[in-house]
Design an enzyme around this catalytic site. Structure first.
Site, PDB file in Angstrom:
ATOM      1  N   LYS A  71      20.821 -52.424  68.143  1.00 39.31           N
ATOM      2  CA  LYS A  71      21.928 -53.654  67.588  1.00 39.31           C
ATOM      3  C   LYS A  71      21.375 -54.478  66.977  1.00 39.31           C
ATOM      4  O   LYS A  71      22.260 -54.859  65.946  1.00 39.31           O
ATOM      5  CB  LYS A  71      22.819 -53.913  68.955  1.00 39.31           C
ATOM      6  CG  LYS A  71      23.571 -52.770  69.477  1.00 39.31           C
ATOM      7  CD  LYS A  71      24.411 -53.454  70.481  1.00 39.31           C
ATOM      8  CE  LYS A  71      25.177 -52.307  71.410  1.00 39.31           C
ATOM      9  NZ  LYS A  71      26.155 -52.527  72.304  1.00 39.31           N
ATOM     10  N   ASP A 107      32.069 -55.005  70.360  1.00 40.88           N
ATOM     11  CA  ASP A 107      31.614 -55.041  71.666  1.00 40.88           C
ATOM     12  C   ASP A 107      32.638 -56.280  72.296  1.00 40.88           C
ATOM     13  O   ASP A 107      32.825 -56.224  73.344  1.00 40.88           O
ATOM     14  CB  ASP A 107      30.009 -55.526  71.819  1.00 40.88           C
ATOM     15  CG  ASP A 107      29.565 -53.859  72.078  1.00 40.88           C
ATOM     16  OD1 ASP A 107      29.917 -52.905  72.170  1.00 40.88           O
ATOM     17  OD2 ASP A 107      28.321 -54.084  71.780  1.00 40.88           O
TER      18      ASP A 107
HETATM   19  P1  NAP Z   1      19.412 -54.728  75.672  1.00 37.09           P
HETATM   20  O1  NAP Z   1      19.869 -55.509  74.500  1.00 37.09           O
HETATM   21  O2  NAP Z   1      18.214 -53.699  75.809  1.00 37.09           O
HETATM   22  O3  NAP Z   1      19.180 -55.888  76.906  1.00 37.09           O
HETATM   23  C1  NAP Z   1      18.845 -55.389  78.360  1.00 37.09           C
HETATM   24  C2  NAP Z   1      19.042 -56.583  78.989  1.00 37.09           C
HETATM   25  O4  NAP Z   1      18.862 -56.294  80.455  1.00 37.09           O
HETATM   26  C3  NAP Z   1      17.978 -57.753  78.716  1.00 37.09           C
HETATM   27  O5  NAP Z   1      18.331 -58.842  79.248  1.00 37.09           O
HETATM   28  C4  NAP Z   1      16.820 -57.119  79.865  1.00 37.09           C
HETATM   29  O6  NAP Z   1      16.106 -58.596  80.198  1.00 37.09           O
HETATM   30  C5  NAP Z   1      17.842 -56.997  81.034  1.00 37.09           C
HETATM   31  N1  NAP Z   1      17.084 -55.868  81.971  1.00 37.09           N
HETATM   32  C6  NAP Z   1      16.478 -54.829  81.744  1.00 37.09           C
HETATM   33  N2  NAP Z   1      16.025 -54.175  82.840  1.00 37.09           N
HETATM   34  C7  NAP Z   1      16.215 -55.139  83.640  1.00 37.09           C
HETATM   35  C8  NAP Z   1      16.030 -55.070  85.306  1.00 37.09           C
HETATM   36  N3  NAP Z   1      15.015 -54.250  85.851  1.00 37.09           N
HETATM   37  N4  NAP Z   1      16.242 -56.486  85.986  1.00 37.09           N
HETATM   38  C9  NAP Z   1      16.872 -57.336  85.420  1.00 37.09           C
HETATM   39  N5  NAP Z   1      17.194 -57.577  83.876  1.00 37.09           N
HETATM   40  C10 NAP Z   1      16.864 -56.078  83.161  1.00 37.09           C
HETATM   41  O7  NAP Z   1      20.602 -53.911  76.282  1.00 37.09           O
HETATM   42  P2  NAP Z   1      22.160 -54.173  75.705  1.00 37.09           P
HETATM   43  O8  NAP Z   1      22.658 -53.171  74.546  1.00 37.09           O
HETATM   44  O9  NAP Z   1      22.416 -55.629  75.905  1.00 37.09           O
HETATM   45  O10 NAP Z   1      22.938 -53.178  76.955  1.00 37.09           O
HETATM   46  C11 NAP Z   1      22.900 -53.962  78.423  1.00 37.09           C
HETATM   47  C12 NAP Z   1      23.869 -53.076  79.344  1.00 37.09           C
HETATM   48  O11 NAP Z   1      25.181 -52.989  78.845  1.00 37.09           O
HETATM   49  C13 NAP Z   1      23.371 -51.707  79.447  1.00 37.09           C
HETATM   50  O12 NAP Z   1      23.462 -50.993  80.772  1.00 37.09           O
HETATM   51  C14 NAP Z   1      24.588 -50.888  78.351  1.00 37.09           C
HETATM   52  O13 NAP Z   1      24.923 -49.575  78.806  1.00 37.09           O
HETATM   53  C15 NAP Z   1      25.622 -51.726  78.824  1.00 37.09           C
HETATM   54  N6  NAP Z   1      26.783 -51.865  77.514  1.00 37.09           N
HETATM   55  C16 NAP Z   1      27.929 -51.088  78.039  1.00 37.09           C
HETATM   56  C17 NAP Z   1      29.000 -51.320  76.709  1.00 37.09           C
HETATM   57  C18 NAP Z   1      30.270 -50.995  77.193  1.00 37.09           C
HETATM   58  O14 NAP Z   1      31.035 -50.616  76.155  1.00 37.09           O
HETATM   59  N7  NAP Z   1      30.727 -50.673  78.450  1.00 37.09           N
HETATM   60  C19 NAP Z   1      28.454 -51.648  75.562  1.00 37.09           C
HETATM   61  C20 NAP Z   1      27.252 -52.326  75.430  1.00 37.09           C
HETATM   62  C21 NAP Z   1      26.283 -52.400  76.628  1.00 37.09           C
HETATM   63  P3  NAP Z   1      14.670 -58.720  79.359  1.00 37.09           P
HETATM   64  O15 NAP Z   1      15.199 -59.833  78.554  1.00 37.09           O
HETATM   65  O16 NAP Z   1      13.856 -59.627  80.695  1.00 37.09           O
HETATM   66  O17 NAP Z   1      14.053 -57.440  79.160  1.00 37.09           O
END
Ligand code: NAP
Length: 264
Positions: A71, A107
């Protein structure tokens, strides 16, 4: 639908992408409106993501959704960036026109619409500092909530908060009792325990952006909390993306039917 020489091309780019439900309901939207278009999942390798997103318009794509982990790249490749995507620092929707890339973030609208009727929070603790967290924080600040952010990598929460106007916290346990909504915007595994879940009480609503059943949601339900998963967010952000590409208003119920029929 017959795929012809003039079939319009859309898709969702991410890695991994096989789990994505977006093709299920975006293709339903095109069918409902009688548009000859196809929306495909695209698992793009990290080494090629910038090139792909920048040039997809030249390969015939009209529009793309972009998901984890691309993104921020989607924002960088666009010449024209919508005000919200700019402020959030991430784009989940691209539109290609006359060789130029237009970036948007839908989003945050997905978050706003998901919260509507679920919870009207005054103070919120957001877990995570990635693209989804940023969209959530933007939406929450927009409705006047006080926002606290915890992230596994604390420095990222601090940087994000100084840009967006929220407060970074070191410990979930310290803040969980003083907020009325907890948002999980991490990509941690479904069975991860992000903090001590015994501290959950029914006074705190839980919004988990994951649209699968997480351990957090399971525990929160057992505790009698008001809970919501990420399915509505997914559908509402998709409806907004579809509108950006087609100027048409797709229906929530069409998306939900398509998802249910897919065996999700
Ligand atoms: P991202 O940019 O890769 O960010 C991931 C985040 O999760 C970071 O803050 C990371 O922390 C944290 N993280 C990863 N593994 C972890 C763990 N084991 N323990 C604690 N924190 C952890 O991903 P994103 O796009 O923001 O997506 C995040 C979530 O939202 C995903 O599950 C995605 O499927 C969901 N999502 C849903 C929608 C929807 O429409 N429902 C839309 C967008 C995203 P660090 O900074 O420490 O790595």
């Amino acid at each position: 639908m017959t795929i012809r020489g003039d079939t319009l091309l859309y898709g969702v780019v991410g890695n991994p992408i096989k789990h994505s439900l977006s093709p299920v309901f975006q293709n339903r939207f095109f069918k409902t409106f009688g548009i000859n278009a196809i929306y495909v999942p695209l698992e793009v390798d990290k080494s090629q993501a910038t090139k792909f997103l920048k040039n997809a318009g030249y390969f015939g794509f009209r529009g793309l959704n972009v998901t984890l982990p691309y993104k921020e790249i989607a924002l960088k490749v666009a010449k024209h960036v919508d005000k919200h995507a700019k402020e959030i620092g991430a784009a989940n929707t691209l539109r290609f026109e006359n060789g130029e890339v237009y970036a948007y973030n839908t989003d945050w609208i997905g978050v706003l619409k998901s919260l509507d009727g679920f919870c009207n929070p005054k103070s919120v603790l957001v877990l995570g500092a990635g693209g989804a967290a940023k969209a959530g924080i933007y939406a929450l600040l927009n409705i006047g909530a006080e926002v606290f952010v915890w992230n596994r990598t604390a420095s990222k929460a601090k940087t994000l908060c100084s840009k967006m106007g929220c407060k970074a916290v070191r410990s979930v346990e310290e803040f969980i009792k003083s907020v009325d909504l907890l948002v999980n915007a991490t990509s941690a595994n479904l069975d991860a325990e992000l903090f001590n879940y015994d501290l959950l009480s029914e006074k705190v609503s839980i919004f988990d952006m994951s649209y699968r059943q997480t351990k957090l949601l399971k525990f929160a339900k057992e505790r009698g909390c008001n809970v919501k998963d990420g399915l509505d967010m997914l559908i509402y952000q998709g409806i907004e993306s579809f509108k950006i590409w087609t100027n048409l208003e797709a229906r929530y119920q069409d998306a939900l039917s398509a998802i249910n029929e897919s065996g999700y």
